[in-house]
Design a protein around this motif. Structure first.
Motif, mmCIF file in Angstrom:
data_model
loop_
_atom_site.group_PDB
_atom_site.id
_atom_site.type_symbol
_atom_site.label_atom_id
_atom_site.label_comp_id
_atom_site.label_asym_id
_atom_site.label_seq_id
_atom_site.Cartn_x
_atom_site.Cartn_y
_atom_site.Cartn_z
ATOM 1 N N GLY A 92 2.789 -5.819 4.114
ATOM 2 C CA GLY A 92 2.191 -4.538 3.755
ATOM 3 C C GLY A 92 3.147 -3.368 3.844
ATOM 4 N N LEU A 93 4.453 -3.662 3.845
ATOM 5 C CA LEU A 93 5.459 -2.593 3.890
ATOM 6 C C LEU A 93 5.878 -2.166 2.488
ATOM 7 C CD1 LEU A 93 7.894 -3.853 6.673
ATOM 8 C CD2 LEU A 93 6.444 -1.819 6.772
ATOM 9 N N ASP A 94 5.536 -2.983 1.513
ATOM 10 C CA ASP A 94 5.949 -2.703 0.138
ATOM 11 C C ASP A 94 4.790 -3.074 -0.794
ATOM 12 O OD1 ASP A 94 7.498 -1.992 -1.992
ATOM 13 O OD2 ASP A 94 9.087 -3.471 -1.618
ATOM 14 N N THR A 95 4.710 -2.410 -1.936
ATOM 15 C CA THR A 95 3.671 -2.747 -2.909
ATOM 16 C C THR A 95 4.150 -3.911 -3.768
ATOM 17 O OG1 THR A 95 4.625 -1.199 -4.474
ATOM 18 C CG2 THR A 95 2.864 -0.370 -3.053
ATOM 19 N N PHE A 96 3.216 -4.596 -4.432
ATOM 20 C CA PHE A 96 3.616 -5.676 -5.326
ATOM 21 C C PHE A 96 3.063 -5.417 -6.716
ATOM 22 C CE2 PHE A 96 -0.548 -7.435 -4.275
ATOM 23 C CZ PHE A 96 -0.682 -7.143 -2.919
ATOM 24 N N SER A 97 3.599 -6.140 -7.705
ATOM 25 C CA SER A 97 3.237 -5.886 -9.103
ATOM 26 C C SER A 97 1.971 -6.627 -9.491
ATOM 27 C CB SER A 97 4.379 -6.303 -10.033
ATOM 28 O OG SER A 97 5.590 -5.718 -9.610
ATOM 29 N N SER A 98 1.832 -7.878 -9.045
ATOM 30 C CA SER A 98 0.610 -8.627 -9.324
ATOM 31 C C SER A 98 0.451 -9.730 -8.287
ATOM 32 C CB SER A 98 0.652 -9.219 -10.740
ATOM 33 O OG SER A 98 1.730 -10.114 -10.855
ATOM 34 N N GLY A 99 -0.711 -10.354 -8.316
ATOM 35 C CA GLY A 99 -1.019 -11.361 -7.316
ATOM 36 C C GLY A 99 -1.747 -10.738 -6.150
ATOM 37 N N SER A 100 -1.884 -11.503 -5.065
ATOM 38 C CA SER A 100 -2.603 -10.953 -3.915
ATOM 39 C C SER A 100 -1.980 -11.396 -2.607
ATOM 40 C CB SER A 100 -4.082 -11.376 -3.972
ATOM 41 O OG SER A 100 -4.165 -12.776 -3.836
ATOM 42 N N VAL A 101 -2.268 -10.616 -1.567
ATOM 43 C CA VAL A 101 -1.794 -10.923 -0.221
ATOM 44 C C VAL A 101 -2.962 -10.774 0.736
ATOM 45 C CG1 VAL A 101 -0.323 -10.178 1.692
ATOM 46 C CG2 VAL A 101 0.578 -10.141 -0.636
ATOM 47 N N ARG A 102 -3.106 -11.752 1.596
ATOM 48 C CA ARG A 102 -4.135 -11.695 2.633
ATOM 49 C C ARG A 102 -3.497 -11.759 3.998
ATOM 50 N NH1 ARG A 102 -8.002 -16.600 2.059
ATOM 51 N NH2 ARG A 102 -7.589 -16.616 4.288
ATOM 52 N N ILE A 103 -3.905 -10.868 4.878
ATOM 53 C CA ILE A 103 -3.568 -11.002 6.296
ATOM 54 C C ILE A 103 -4.874 -11.367 6.977
ATOM 55 C CG2 ILE A 103 -2.854 -9.795 8.403
ATOM 56 C CD1 ILE A 103 -0.491 -10.070 6.632
ATOM 57 N N GLY A 104 -4.927 -12.575 7.555
ATOM 58 C CA GLY A 104 -6.211 -13.063 8.070
ATOM 59 C C GLY A 104 -7.200 -13.089 6.922
ATOM 60 N N GLU A 105 -8.315 -12.396 7.095
ATOM 61 C CA GLU A 105 -9.351 -12.377 6.059
ATOM 62 C C GLU A 105 -9.231 -11.167 5.144
ATOM 63 O OE1 GLU A 105 -11.730 -14.803 5.622
ATOM 64 O OE2 GLU A 105 -10.468 -15.844 7.087
ATOM 65 N N THR A 106 -8.261 -10.313 5.404
ATOM 66 C CA THR A 106 -8.203 -9.037 4.691
ATOM 67 C C THR A 106 -7.248 -9.061 3.504
ATOM 68 O OG1 THR A 106 -8.519 -7.988 6.845
ATOM 69 C CG2 THR A 106 -7.905 -6.543 5.024
ATOM 70 N N GLU A 107 -7.754 -8.694 2.336
ATOM 71 C CA GLU A 107 -6.919 -8.553 1.143
ATOM 72 C C GLU A 107 -6.195 -7.213 1.209
ATOM 73 O OE1 GLU A 107 -6.352 -10.350 -1.581
ATOM 74 O OE2 GLU A 107 -7.756 -12.003 -1.252
ATOM 75 N N LEU A 108 -4.875 -7.233 1.179
ATOM 76 C CA LEU A 108 -4.133 -5.965 1.272
ATOM 77 C C LEU A 108 -4.420 -5.057 0.084
ATOM 78 C CD1 LEU A 108 -0.588 -6.748 2.684
ATOM 79 C CD2 LEU A 108 -2.754 -6.421 3.846
ATOM 80 N N GLY A 109 -4.573 -5.658 -1.084
ATOM 81 C CA GLY A 109 -4.783 -4.870 -2.308
ATOM 82 C C GLY A 109 -6.031 -4.009 -2.254
ATOM 83 N N SER A 110 -6.988 -4.396 -1.408
ATOM 84 C CA SER A 110 -8.261 -3.668 -1.370
ATOM 85 C C SER A 110 -8.210 -2.484 -0.407
ATOM 86 C CB SER A 110 -9.377 -4.619 -0.937
ATOM 87 O OG SER A 110 -9.186 -4.980 0.423
ATOM 88 N N LEU A 111 -7.089 -2.317 0.294
ATOM 89 C CA LEU A 111 -7.038 -1.307 1.353
ATOM 90 C C LEU A 111 -6.511 0.040 0.856
ATOM 91 C CD1 LEU A 111 -5.582 -3.394 4.315
ATOM 92 C CD2 LEU A 111 -7.975 -2.983 3.735
ATOM 93 N N LYS A 112 -7.063 1.097 1.407
ATOM 94 C CA LYS A 112 -6.490 2.422 1.186
ATOM 95 C C LYS A 112 -5.312 2.605 2.136
ATOM 96 C CE LYS A 112 -10.733 4.556 -0.421
ATOM 97 N NZ LYS A 112 -11.774 3.595 0.035
ATOM 98 N N ASP A 113 -4.486 3.599 1.862
ATOM 99 C CA ASP A 113 -3.268 3.812 2.656
ATOM 100 C C ASP A 113 -3.527 3.815 4.159
ATOM 101 O OD1 ASP A 113 -1.635 3.822 0.556
ATOM 102 O OD2 ASP A 113 -1.152 5.967 0.586
ATOM 103 N N LYS A 114 -4.550 4.565 4.547
ATOM 104 C CA LYS A 114 -4.851 4.687 5.978
ATOM 105 C C LYS A 114 -5.232 3.357 6.588
ATOM 106 C CE LYS A 114 -6.372 9.194 7.589
ATOM 107 N NZ LYS A 114 -7.519 10.112 7.639
ATOM 108 N N GLN A 115 -6.035 2.597 5.832
ATOM 109 C CA GLN A 115 -6.476 1.285 6.324
ATOM 110 C C GLN A 115 -5.290 0.339 6.435
ATOM 111 O OE1 GLN A 115 -9.263 0.880 3.034
ATOM 112 N NE2 GLN A 115 -10.946 0.655 4.510
ATOM 113 N N LEU A 116 -4.369 0.461 5.463
ATOM 114 C CA LEU A 116 -3.181 -0.392 5.475
ATOM 115 C C LEU A 116 -2.308 -0.073 6.690
ATOM 116 C CD1 LEU A 116 -1.626 -2.580 3.936
ATOM 117 C CD2 LEU A 116 -0.467 -0.773 2.663
ATOM 118 N N THR A 117 -2.156 1.223 6.957
ATOM 119 C CA THR A 117 -1.381 1.638 8.125
ATOM 120 C C THR A 117 -1.993 1.073 9.398
ATOM 121 O OG1 THR A 117 -0.843 3.682 6.983
ATOM 122 C CG2 THR A 117 -0.456 3.648 9.356
#
Ligand SMILES: Nc1ncnc2c1ncn2[C@@H]1O[C@H](COP(=O)(O)OP(=O)(O)OP(=O)(O)O)[C@@H](O)[C@H]1O
Ligand SMILES: [Mg+2]
Length: 256
Positions: free
Chosen positions: A66-91
């Motif tokens: 979650g330190l860098d954005t990606f162009s396509s695809g998805s990333v999950r940490i545990g049950e959480t999809e990074l793509g669905s998070l707002k900046d604050k939530q990602l932090t």
């Protein structure tokens, strides 16, 4: 694949990338740093990522962490999809669930070893679990250096502070980008030993980028990247088996 008997521990995925791509620039200057990479990192597993310079190792790690954005695809940490998070939530997710160890130890020079270790939690306003903190500090062998500032510590000791800092908040997963790249082989071996112990004894999940087959041999498995793709994977690596694979890729690279 057989079903693992201790399913909870061995089959839970700490992080996963699915069809992850990262493209820099456009047109002629376009660089495909990651090309539809799919990979999972199991809980309590130690993974090393290897591959030639420019193959996308840091990019993969930064995107999954979650330190860098990606162009396509998805990333999950545990049950959480990074793509669905707002900046604050990602932090917040990064702060609560992820630990980092960098090649340059990134310690604050004015703080003591102990203050450096607890800094992320202090910033987050969280109280360290005293017992856990003691365990971590004992494991990395820093008990008698806690009041020293980074300049008063050796390189290996500084990196051990960084390892303790990453472990202190009990993150779901720890990422290290060449965490032993700046250390002599003895200090490097110590730090790698602590990382491996944290996996074996504390159930920590660790993902580490390295160029060193000896370092990779501390891991449970090694993933090889080339040109933004995963090209091979080795379980139970030894320095020799890793070196063999690296030679194969080098040979292929030269003939193509
Ligand atoms: N900000 C950027 N803009 C454009 N291209 C980039 C950027 N960052 C990385 N790249 C390119 O993406 C590719 C992957 O880079 P990355 O840093 O992930 O490689 P690496 O495997 O970590 O290499 P090294 O072993 O040298 O650290 C490289 O070709 C690099 O030039
Ligand atoms: Mg890199």
């Amino acid at each position: 694949m057989t079903t693992a008997p201790i399913a909870d521990r061995t089959t839970a995925v700490a992080a996963r990338a699915t069809e992850l791509s990262k493209i820099y620039g456009q047109g002629e200057t376009q660089v495909v740093a990651l090309d539809r990479v799919s990979v999972g990192f199991q809980q309590a597993e130690f993974t090393a990522i290897m591959g030639p310079s420019g193959s996308g190792k840091s990019t993969l790690m930064h995107c999954v962490a979650g330190l860098d954005t990606f162009s396509s695809g998805s990333v999950r940490i545990g049950e959480t999809e990074l793509g669905s998070l707002k900046d604050k939530q990602l932090t917040k997710l990064r702060r609560d669930k992820i630990g980092f160890i960098f090649q340059a130890f990134n310690l604050l020079p004015t703080l003591s070893a102990l203050e450096n270790i607890t800094l992320p939690m202090d910033i987050a306003g969280r109280k360290p679990d005293k017992q856990w903190l003691d365990t971590v500090i004992r494991m990395v062998g820093l008990s008698d250096r806690l009041s020293h500032r980074p300049a008063q510590l050796s390189g290996g000791q500084q990196q051990r502070v960084a390892v303790a800092r990453a472990l202190a908040s009990r993150p779901d997963i720890i990422f290290g980008d060449e965490p032993t790249g700046n250390l002599d082989s003895r200090s490097g071996a110590e730090v790698l030993g602590f990382l491996r112990n944290s996996v074996r004894e504390l159930g920590q999940t660790v993902v580490m980028v390295t160029h060193d087959p000896v370092a990779a041999a501390y891991a449970d498995r090694v993933i090889f990247l080339a040109d933004g793709r995963i090209v091979d994977e080795v379980y139970g690596p030894t320095a020799d088996s890793v070196l063999d694979r690296m030679k194969q890729f080098d040979a292929k690279g030269r003939t193509s």
